[in-house]
Design a protein around this motif. Structure first.
Motif, PDB file in Angstrom:
ATOM      1  N   LEU A 306      -3.655  29.315 -65.900  1.00  0.00           N
ATOM      2  CA  LEU A 306      -4.376  30.372 -66.628  1.00  0.00           C
ATOM      3  C   LEU A 306      -5.230  31.237 -65.693  1.00  0.00           C
ATOM      4  O   LEU A 306      -5.188  32.471 -65.759  1.00  0.00           O
ATOM      5  CB  LEU A 306      -5.243  29.735 -67.730  1.00  0.00           C
ATOM      6  CG  LEU A 306      -6.042  30.714 -68.588  1.00  0.00           C
ATOM      7  CD1 LEU A 306      -5.130  31.670 -69.352  1.00  0.00           C
ATOM      8  CD2 LEU A 306      -6.933  29.950 -69.576  1.00  0.00           C
ATOM      9  N   GLU A 307      -5.996  30.576 -64.805  1.00  0.00           N
ATOM     10  CA  GLU A 307      -6.906  31.345 -63.948  1.00  0.00           C
ATOM     11  C   GLU A 307      -6.141  32.272 -63.011  1.00  0.00           C
ATOM     12  O   GLU A 307      -6.552  33.410 -62.790  1.00  0.00           O
ATOM     13  CB  GLU A 307      -7.840  30.406 -63.146  1.00  0.00           C
ATOM     14  CG  GLU A 307      -8.921  29.748 -64.011  1.00  0.00           C
ATOM     15  CD  GLU A 307      -9.666  30.729 -64.937  1.00  0.00           C
ATOM     16  OE1 GLU A 307      -9.989  31.852 -64.514  1.00  0.00           O
ATOM     17  OE2 GLU A 307      -9.906  30.353 -66.104  1.00  0.00           O
ATOM     18  N   SER A 308      -4.991  31.803 -62.454  1.00  0.00           N
ATOM     19  CA  SER A 308      -4.254  32.707 -61.543  1.00  0.00           C
ATOM     20  C   SER A 308      -3.627  33.846 -62.329  1.00  0.00           C
ATOM     21  O   SER A 308      -3.571  34.985 -61.850  1.00  0.00           O
ATOM     22  CB  SER A 308      -3.157  32.023 -60.716  1.00  0.00           C
ATOM     23  OG  SER A 308      -3.169  30.674 -60.836  1.00  0.00           O
ATOM     24  N   CYS A 309      -3.134  33.552 -63.539  1.00  0.00           N
ATOM     25  CA  CYS A 309      -2.532  34.630 -64.338  1.00  0.00           C
ATOM     26  C   CYS A 309      -3.602  35.673 -64.686  1.00  0.00           C
ATOM     27  O   CYS A 309      -3.365  36.885 -64.587  1.00  0.00           O
ATOM     28  CB  CYS A 309      -1.909  34.041 -65.605  1.00  0.00           C
ATOM     29  SG  CYS A 309      -1.079  35.286 -66.594  1.00  0.00           S
ATOM     30  N   TYR A 310      -4.795  35.183 -65.024  1.00  0.00           N
ATOM     31  CA  TYR A 310      -5.890  36.102 -65.381  1.00  0.00           C
ATOM     32  C   TYR A 310      -6.279  36.959 -64.166  1.00  0.00           C
ATOM     33  O   TYR A 310      -6.506  38.167 -64.284  1.00  0.00           O
ATOM     34  CB  TYR A 310      -7.085  35.285 -65.897  1.00  0.00           C
ATOM     35  CG  TYR A 310      -8.265  36.130 -66.301  1.00  0.00           C
ATOM     36  CD1 TYR A 310      -8.121  37.180 -67.201  1.00  0.00           C
ATOM     37  CD2 TYR A 310      -9.536  35.877 -65.781  1.00  0.00           C
ATOM     38  CE1 TYR A 310      -9.206  37.975 -67.563  1.00  0.00           C
ATOM     39  CE2 TYR A 310     -10.626  36.647 -66.144  1.00  0.00           C
ATOM     40  CZ  TYR A 310     -10.457  37.701 -67.032  1.00  0.00           C
ATOM     41  OH  TYR A 310     -11.528  38.477 -67.392  1.00  0.00           O
ATOM     42  N   ALA A 311      -6.303  36.319 -62.990  1.00  0.00           N
ATOM     43  CA  ALA A 311      -6.647  37.067 -61.761  1.00  0.00           C
ATOM     44  C   ALA A 311      -5.592  38.153 -61.517  1.00  0.00           C
ATOM     45  O   ALA A 311      -5.930  39.296 -61.173  1.00  0.00           O
ATOM     46  CB  ALA A 311      -6.717  36.113 -60.576  1.00  0.00           C
ATOM     47  N   ASN A 312      -4.318  37.826 -61.743  1.00  0.00           N
ATOM     48  CA  ASN A 312      -3.254  38.831 -61.547  1.00  0.00           C
ATOM     49  C   ASN A 312      -3.365  39.964 -62.559  1.00  0.00           C
ATOM     50  O   ASN A 312      -3.123  41.124 -62.243  1.00  0.00           O
ATOM     51  CB  ASN A 312      -1.868  38.177 -61.679  1.00  0.00           C
ATOM     52  CG  ASN A 312      -1.560  37.306 -60.480  1.00  0.00           C
ATOM     53  OD1 ASN A 312      -2.107  37.544 -59.404  1.00  0.00           O
ATOM     54  ND2 ASN A 312      -0.722  36.293 -60.659  1.00  0.00           N
ATOM     55  N   LEU A 313      -3.730  39.601 -63.785  1.00  0.00           N
ATOM     56  CA  LEU A 313      -3.889  40.625 -64.831  1.00  0.00           C
ATOM     57  C   LEU A 313      -5.000  41.598 -64.437  1.00  0.00           C
ATOM     58  O   LEU A 313      -4.839  42.828 -64.506  1.00  0.00           O
ATOM     59  CB  LEU A 313      -4.213  39.933 -66.169  1.00  0.00           C
ATOM     60  CG  LEU A 313      -4.480  40.841 -67.368  1.00  0.00           C
ATOM     61  CD1 LEU A 313      -3.249  41.692 -67.702  1.00  0.00           C
ATOM     62  CD2 LEU A 313      -4.866  40.016 -68.608  1.00  0.00           C
ATOM     63  N   LYS A 314      -6.115  41.043 -63.982  1.00  0.00           N
ATOM     64  CA  LYS A 314      -7.245  41.909 -63.585  1.00  0.00           C
ATOM     65  C   LYS A 314      -6.842  42.802 -62.414  1.00  0.00           C
ATOM     66  O   LYS A 314      -7.184  43.978 -62.373  1.00  0.00           O
ATOM     67  CB  LYS A 314      -8.451  41.041 -63.180  1.00  0.00           C
ATOM     68  CG  LYS A 314      -9.183  40.469 -64.374  1.00  0.00           C
ATOM     69  CD  LYS A 314     -10.528  39.897 -64.015  1.00  0.00           C
ATOM     70  CE  LYS A 314     -10.384  38.663 -63.151  1.00  0.00           C
ATOM     71  NZ  LYS A 314     -11.672  38.049 -62.838  1.00  0.00           N
ATOM     72  N   LYS A 315      -6.056  42.201 -61.493  1.00  0.00           N
ATOM     73  CA  LYS A 315      -5.655  42.961 -60.310  1.00  0.00           C
ATOM     74  C   LYS A 315      -4.770  44.138 -60.708  1.00  0.00           C
ATOM     75  O   LYS A 315      -4.977  45.268 -60.285  1.00  0.00           O
ATOM     76  CB  LYS A 315      -4.901  42.027 -59.366  1.00  0.00           C
ATOM     77  CG  LYS A 315      -4.763  42.560 -57.973  1.00  0.00           C
ATOM     78  CD  LYS A 315      -4.308  41.440 -57.069  1.00  0.00           C
ATOM     79  CE  LYS A 315      -3.700  42.022 -55.809  1.00  0.00           C
ATOM     80  NZ  LYS A 315      -2.839  41.075 -55.143  1.00  0.00           N
ATOM     81  N   LEU A 316      -3.796  43.871 -61.573  1.00  0.00           N
ATOM     82  CA  LEU A 316      -2.876  44.974 -61.915  1.00  0.00           C
ATOM     83  C   LEU A 316      -3.575  46.038 -62.762  1.00  0.00           C
ATOM     84  O   LEU A 316      -3.170  47.203 -62.774  1.00  0.00           O
ATOM     85  CB  LEU A 316      -1.579  44.471 -62.550  1.00  0.00           C
ATOM     86  CG  LEU A 316      -1.502  44.048 -64.001  1.00  0.00           C
ATOM     87  CD1 LEU A 316      -1.361  45.228 -64.909  1.00  0.00           C
ATOM     88  CD2 LEU A 316      -0.308  43.129 -64.169  1.00  0.00           C
ATOM     89  N   LEU A 317      -4.647  45.643 -63.463  1.00  0.00           N
ATOM     90  CA  LEU A 317      -5.397  46.642 -64.234  1.00  0.00           C
ATOM     91  C   LEU A 317      -6.380  47.394 -63.347  1.00  0.00           C
ATOM     92  O   LEU A 317      -7.043  48.316 -63.813  1.00  0.00           O
ATOM     93  CB  LEU A 317      -6.146  45.973 -65.393  1.00  0.00           C
ATOM     94  CG  LEU A 317      -5.262  45.414 -66.507  1.00  0.00           C
ATOM     95  CD1 LEU A 317      -6.106  44.693 -67.555  1.00  0.00           C
ATOM     96  CD2 LEU A 317      -4.457  46.534 -67.169  1.00  0.00           C
ATOM     97  N   GLY A 318      -6.467  46.996 -62.074  1.00  0.00           N
ATOM     98  CA  GLY A 318      -7.335  47.678 -61.098  1.00  0.00           C
ATOM     99  C   GLY A 318      -8.731  47.831 -61.655  1.00  0.00           C
ATOM    100  O   GLY A 318      -9.260  48.937 -61.723  1.00  0.00           O
ATOM    101  N   LEU A 319      -9.310  46.716 -62.077  1.00  0.00           N
ATOM    102  CA  LEU A 319     -10.566  46.823 -62.820  1.00  0.00           C
ATOM    103  C   LEU A 319     -11.677  47.548 -62.079  1.00  0.00           C
ATOM    104  O   LEU A 319     -12.457  48.268 -62.685  1.00  0.00           O
ATOM    105  CB  LEU A 319     -11.025  45.437 -63.276  1.00  0.00           C
ATOM    106  CG  LEU A 319     -10.204  44.975 -64.468  1.00  0.00           C
ATOM    107  CD1 LEU A 319     -10.391  43.512 -64.747  1.00  0.00           C
ATOM    108  CD2 LEU A 319     -10.569  45.803 -65.689  1.00  0.00           C
ATOM    109  N   ASP A 320     -11.728  47.414 -60.769  1.00  0.00           N
ATOM    110  CA  ASP A 320     -12.777  48.125 -60.025  1.00  0.00           C
ATOM    111  C   ASP A 320     -12.603  49.623 -60.176  1.00  0.00           C
ATOM    112  O   ASP A 320     -13.540  50.354 -60.427  1.00  0.00           O
ATOM    113  CB  ASP A 320     -12.714  47.772 -58.538  1.00  0.00           C
ATOM    114  CG  ASP A 320     -13.159  46.343 -58.353  1.00  0.00           C
ATOM    115  OD1 ASP A 320     -13.735  45.802 -59.304  1.00  0.00           O
ATOM    116  OD2 ASP A 320     -12.911  45.792 -57.265  1.00  0.00           O
TER     117      ASP A 320
END
Ligand code: ATP
Ligand SMILES: Nc1nc2c(ncn2[C@@H]2O[C@H](COP(=O)(O)O)[C@@H](O)[C@H]2O)c(=O)[nH]1
Length: 390
Positions: A306-320
């Motif tokens: 779950l944590e790695s999938c969530y990290a990938n989701l945040k990355k692809l959404l370019g949250l910064d």
């Protein structure tokens, strides 16, 4: 469906205009824009502060008035508004005494969204879409088989970034689960009611999923986009296909399970479905996972850890970059109480204050560039470029 108003007028523009002027339903200020032989009259039927802008259409060819079906959220009235024909498919309504978030509204007359809805509803259909300065965030569509963890990932995003994301609350005819709250997790509804509302064009998309009706209402998306937040839709693959085919510009993400066995385990461990329902959801999962491979989605994420999938989701959404682009778009000003409008050949619209005195936060001149508009009702019309002179 457009309802005919029983009045007849001559087809000449001047007579039509005076006929519009005699229309006693509209109180106070109104604008009239002509597109392809039809006059679009925008005004309010009441002078109350909370009154909304209404639209009536006069067809010069038939000499008749129509009250069209108006989709989207109607803007509040202001003391004054002006109209600019952006192209033959939409009218820009600019409101006085309004904030940067409220001053611009597009009345879509022949956009892709309006054409889709006309096919569904028949008659004259128009749609309001609020203008959004800058690029504005695109909605996010998250799909994947039941039990893969879409809701879990979305909840994490909403908890970690409450001011960035808003959830589109769907309608469904399935029964609520123990901890589900009406209006928060879903709008729980009766099948007959939902079928009627689908026929009335209330939904952006709807589908029969695992034996129940589910749908995203136009209002659900608007409720989020109106707050300036990025809208997240948790919908099945059929729904994703409908949104992809619509005028909504979104980012499509498919969540895959690491294996069918793990998916089955998650569904069973969740303990919210009967054995029969689990079997149905697992059968549908096979088809959905195949459809997920077909290029409908911009991104595919495997939800193993779950944590790695969530990290990938945040990355692809370019949250910064989302946070910074939101900041860049947050231009703040108020429109003058009275103004004139002019435009040049390069799609620049000039709003010039006619107020007697200059006031803080109210520019003397606002320049709008409408050459790069994107999206539209109900996901907002993005891409309005604005500069101000004080
Ligand atoms: N990476 C993961 N590893 C293990 N369990 C997970 C993982 N992600 C989610 N889960 C668990 O799997 C179950 C199903 O998750 P969730 O309800 O979020 O799925 P869903 O895709 O939203 O399902 P549905 O489409 O039916 O609403 C939940 O009990 C959740 O806690
Ligand atoms: N097409 C749509 N699908 C939707 C919508 N809201 C939810 N869903 C999908 O339904 C299944 C089952 O959900 P559950 O809450 O009963 O487990 C799941 O795949 C959701 O993504 C919708 O508005 N439209």
């Amino acid at each position: 469906m457009g309802q005919e108003i029983q009045e007849n007028f001559s087809a000449s523009l001047q007579e039509s205009l005076s006929a519009c002027g005699d229309d006693s339903d509209f109180k106070g200020h109104k604008t009239i824009t002509e597109i392809c032989g039809k006059l679009y009259v925008v005004g309010a039927t009441s002078e109350a502060a909370e009154a909304l802008l209404e639209v009536k259409v006069f067809d010069k060819a038939t000499g008749k008035w129509f009250a069209p079906t108006i989709l989207g959220k109607k803007p509040n009235t202001s003391t004054f508004h002006s109209d600019v024909l952006v192209s033959n498919d939409r009218i820009l309504i600019l409101k006085a005494d309004s904030s940067a978030n409220e001053f611009s509204h597009f009345l879509e007359v022949d956009s892709k969204f309006v054409r889709e809805r006309k096919e569904l509803l028949g008659g004259e259909v128009l749609a309001w879409s609020k203008g959004s300065i800058g690029d504005g965030p695109k909605p996010i569509v998250i799909s994947g088989p039941s039990g893969v963890g879409k809701g879990t990932l979305i909840n994490k995003l909403m908890e970690d970034f409450p001011s960035t994301f808003g959830f589109s609350v769907s309608h469904t005819t399935r029964a609520p689960r123990e901890k589900e709250v009406n209006g928060i997790h879903y709008h729980f509804t009766e099948r007959e009611v939902m079928e009627k509302e689908i026929r009335e064009g209330k939904f952006l998309e709807s589908a029969l999923v695992h034996g129940n009706l589910y749908g995203t209402s136009v209002e659900a998306v608007e409720a989020v986009t109106d707050t300036g937040k990025r809208c997240i839709l948790d919908i099945d693959v059929q729904g994703a296909r409908s949104v992809r085919a619509s005028s909504i510009e979104a980012i499509f993400i498919f969540i895959r399970p690491p294996s069918y066995e793990e998916l089955e385990k998650r569904l069973r461990d969740r303990g919210t479905e009967t054995e029969e329902q689990i079997q149905k959801r697992l059968r549908n999962a096979r088809k959905e996972i195949e459809e997920g491979k077909e290029g409908l989605f911009d991104h595919i994420l495997v939800n193993d850890d779950l944590e790695s999938c969530y990290a990938n989701l945040k990355k692809l959404l370019g949250l910064d970059s989302i946070e910074s682009s939101n900041k860049a778009a947050s231009v703040d000003f108020k429109t003058p109480s009275s103004f004139t409008i002019s435009r040049d050949a390069e799609n620049n619209i000039f709003i010039e204050s006619q107020d007697a005195e200059t006031k803080d936060g109210i520019p003397k001149k606002i320049v709008l560039d409408v050459s790069s508009l994107r999206g539209g009702a109900p996901g907002r019309t993005r891409g309005l470029a604005v500069s101000t002179e004080y």
